[in-house]
Design a protein around this motif. Structure first.
Motif, PDB file in Angstrom:
ATOM      1  N   VAL A 220      25.589 -32.603  34.820  1.00  0.00           N
ATOM      2  CA  VAL A 220      26.160 -30.228  34.142  1.00  0.00           C
ATOM      3  C   VAL A 220      27.099 -30.259  35.887  1.00  0.00           C
ATOM      4  O   VAL A 220      28.271 -30.008  35.554  1.00  0.00           O
ATOM      5  N   ILE A 221      26.939 -31.194  36.532  1.00  0.00           N
ATOM      6  CA  ILE A 221      27.937 -30.747  38.050  1.00  0.00           C
ATOM      7  C   ILE A 221      28.970 -31.281  37.614  1.00  0.00           C
ATOM      8  O   ILE A 221      29.983 -30.349  37.692  1.00  0.00           O
ATOM      9  N   LYS A 222      29.091 -32.944  36.875  1.00  0.00           N
ATOM     10  CA  LYS A 222      29.957 -33.533  36.781  1.00  0.00           C
ATOM     11  C   LYS A 222      31.328 -33.165  35.500  1.00  0.00           C
ATOM     12  O   LYS A 222      31.744 -33.300  35.799  1.00  0.00           O
ATOM     13  N   LEU A 229      24.829 -27.832  42.028  1.00  0.00           N
ATOM     14  CA  LEU A 229      24.450 -27.087  40.773  1.00  0.00           C
ATOM     15  C   LEU A 229      24.533 -25.257  40.958  1.00  0.00           C
ATOM     16  O   LEU A 229      25.258 -24.880  39.062  1.00  0.00           O
ATOM     17  N   GLU A 230      24.479 -24.764  41.581  1.00  0.00           N
ATOM     18  CA  GLU A 230      24.918 -23.636  41.962  1.00  0.00           C
ATOM     19  C   GLU A 230      26.116 -22.770  41.805  1.00  0.00           C
ATOM     20  O   GLU A 230      26.526 -21.984  40.402  1.00  0.00           O
ATOM     21  N   ASP A 231      27.140 -23.814  41.773  1.00  0.00           N
ATOM     22  CA  ASP A 231      28.802 -23.548  41.379  1.00  0.00           C
ATOM     23  C   ASP A 231      29.068 -24.102  39.820  1.00  0.00           C
ATOM     24  O   ASP A 231      29.814 -23.231  39.125  1.00  0.00           O
ATOM     25  N   ALA A 232      28.433 -25.545  38.783  1.00  0.00           N
ATOM     26  CA  ALA A 232      28.135 -25.619  37.625  1.00  0.00           C
ATOM     27  C   ALA A 232      27.957 -24.515  37.115  1.00  0.00           C
ATOM     28  O   ALA A 232      28.559 -23.796  35.910  1.00  0.00           O
ATOM     29  N   TYR A 233      26.682 -23.554  37.433  1.00  0.00           N
ATOM     30  CA  TYR A 233      26.036 -22.531  36.844  1.00  0.00           C
ATOM     31  C   TYR A 233      26.880 -21.509  36.524  1.00  0.00           C
ATOM     32  O   TYR A 233      27.160 -21.507  36.083  1.00  0.00           O
ATOM     33  N   LEU A 234      27.247 -21.045  38.148  1.00  0.00           N
ATOM     34  CA  LEU A 234      28.329 -20.403  37.970  1.00  0.00           C
ATOM     35  C   LEU A 234      29.889 -20.236  37.134  1.00  0.00           C
ATOM     36  O   LEU A 234      29.492 -19.388  36.493  1.00  0.00           O
TER      37      LEU A 234
END
Lengths: 242, 247
Positions: A220-222, A229-234
């Protein structure tokens, strides 16, 4: 330890409240022995999804297979093997810690010794206290304790560590990892991305009742070239649907 | 069975701890019995009456426990358990939420029976009360009135959308019935107009029935009350089952 066997399979789950579509054609699979995280903002449909899976809410469309059973049909048999911690658990007024443990244990044909668990969760000295006297963190630990009491094969934990202080959170993580190493499957929701990244083998992000991304936290991050993960989540939850 | 037993035990402990059930259901009617006993002593109910004021009042006081548990205990605890999602939590265990309701019902029943037994003992031992009618018949009629009031309590819990409304409905039903049905203030000393108004309450009819049986009056005089109680019970039970929501 992990096997390629789905213990939970949800297909085409849909649930509406009046005009509002809370969950929209959701598909997901959880494998035996993994920690699965369901993420999303408040109101994204996480709790509704869990409740439809457990059969406490009736779905409008779709199919749920939990440990090979249908939750509302095989309720008694199924819930001998499934542990549940709801977001915000309430108990009877004026009930004591020891009493709620004894009472909950009596619901199952076999269960763990709650005294050992109280020890593990550092709640032994609170046995004779009223549940209402416990701190938020202690109460949270108690609700997790009650969920693991029957030695379940799969455990649902809705907002597992909300209200816990940093040390208690770490203790809870260790406890959860220990459960996984015993082959227990865990289905959890959380708002803490560090926790999700640390614990979850696979995650699924919900937005307005639909899955927008799922996979391992690394994938998910990639997938969006985020740093955490927080950045990816946002990134995923704030991205407007084109 | 094991869980039902522990549930029942727990609910009884919780009821004792919460005090209000014990106060309104047991302490209040027993105290009232003593009060009426001291006031009436062995005064006859009217000139040349075959029974005393105490014998006339007994049935009403014995019904206070039914009223408190049926119209406060049953509906408020049900609404509270629903409000707190305790019933929902029971749904994700192998036990059934129905068992919790059953245990709660037994608990209220126990409080009511303890209350009426203590009222009886107080009247008998302190003031020499004697039941004139058949004891068995009195117990049967007592159970009928209890079922009627509990079914009304279930109805309140089923139709009330939330705990606040349930509380309000209980207060609106409980207090007028407690004071006007003849449970606390003897029906016979009320002015005629008030008696007519009080006749509307199911408990008034229930107490007339209990009174009649306790005084050994011929049963056919109370056929109307008997049929009415049975009808109210059936109607309330059917509606509550239809409207009941687990959350």
């Amino acid at each position: 330890m992990r096997e390629n066997k789905a213990v939970l399979k949800v297909t085409g789950l849909r649930k509406c409240y009046g005009d509002l579509v809370a969950v929209d054609h959701l598909n997901l699979e959880v494998m035996k022995g993994e920690i699965f995280g369901l993420l999303g903002h408040n109101g994204a449909g996480k709790s509704t999804t869990i409740e439809c899976i457990l059969g406490t809410k009736k779905m409008d469309e779709g199919k749920v297979s939990l440990l090979g059973m249908e939750p509302h049909k095989d309720r008694k048999k199924l819930f001998e093997r499934v542990g549940v911690q709801f977001q915000q658990s309430y108990y009877q007024d004026k009930i004591k810690v020891k009493e709620i443990c004894e009472l909950t244990a009596s619901f199952y044909s076999k269960s763990q010794d709650y005294k050992v668990l109280l020890e593990e969760f550092e709640l032994s000295d609170k046995q004779k206290n009223f549940v209402s006297e416990l701190s938020g963190g202690e109460r949270q630990k108690l609700s997790v304790l009650l969920a693991v009491l029957p030695n379940p094969e799969i455990i649902f934990l809705d907002e597992l560590t909300t209200g816990l202080d940093p040390k208690a959170r770490r203790d809870m993580w260790k406890y959860i990892e220990n459960l996984r190493s015993k082959g227990v499957t865990l289905f959890l929701t959380s708002h803490y991305m560090d926790e999700v990244e640390y614990l979850c083998d696979r995650i699924c992000i919900l937005k307005r009742g639909s899955i927008i991304v799922q996979g391992t936290p690394q994938d998910v991050i990639k997938g969006c070239e985020a740093g955490s993960l927080e950045d990816a989540y946002l990134f995923y939850t704030e991205k407007e649907a084109m | 069975m094991k869980s039902l037993k522990i549930l029942f035990k727990t609910e009884v402990i919780l009821a004792i701890r919460s005090i209000d059930a014990i106060f309104f259901g047991v302490v209040f009617p027993v105290g009232l019995m003593f009060l009426l006993g001291f006031i009436y002593k062995d005064k006859p109910a009217g000139d040349g009456a075959a029974y005393t004021m105490l014998q006339l009042s007994f049935a009403g006081v014995a019904a206070v426990g039914i009223c408190a548990t049926g119209l406060m205990g049953v509906p408020i605890s049900l609404a509270d358990y629903r409000h707190k999602k305790i019933l929902k939590r029971f749904q994700v265990t192998p036990t059934s939420p129905m068992k919790l309701l059953l245990a709660q019902g037994f608990t209220q029943f126990l409080i009511s029976v303890v209350s009426s037994s203590l009222v009886f003992l107080a009247a008998k031992l302190a003031f020499g009360y004697k039941l004139m009618g058949s004891g068995i018949k009195f117990i049967l009629v007592y159970l009928l009135v209890l079922i009627t009031l509990y079914s009304m309590g279930m109805l309140i819990a089923s139709v009330a959308p939330n705990i606040k409304t349930a509380n309000l409905l209980c207060t609106l039903v409980y207090f007028p019935m407690l004071f006007l049905s003849g449970a606390t203030i003897p029906y016979e000393i009320m002015p005629r107009g008030l008696q007519i108004a009080a006749d509307v309450f199911p408990l008034t009819q229930g107490i007339k029935l209990l009174k009649g049986v306790s005084l050994g009056m011929p049963e056919e005089n109370f056929l109307f009350q008997f049929v009415l109680m049975a009808m109210i019970s059936v109607i309330c039970i059917v509606i509550s089952i239809k409207c009941f929501k687990w959350e």
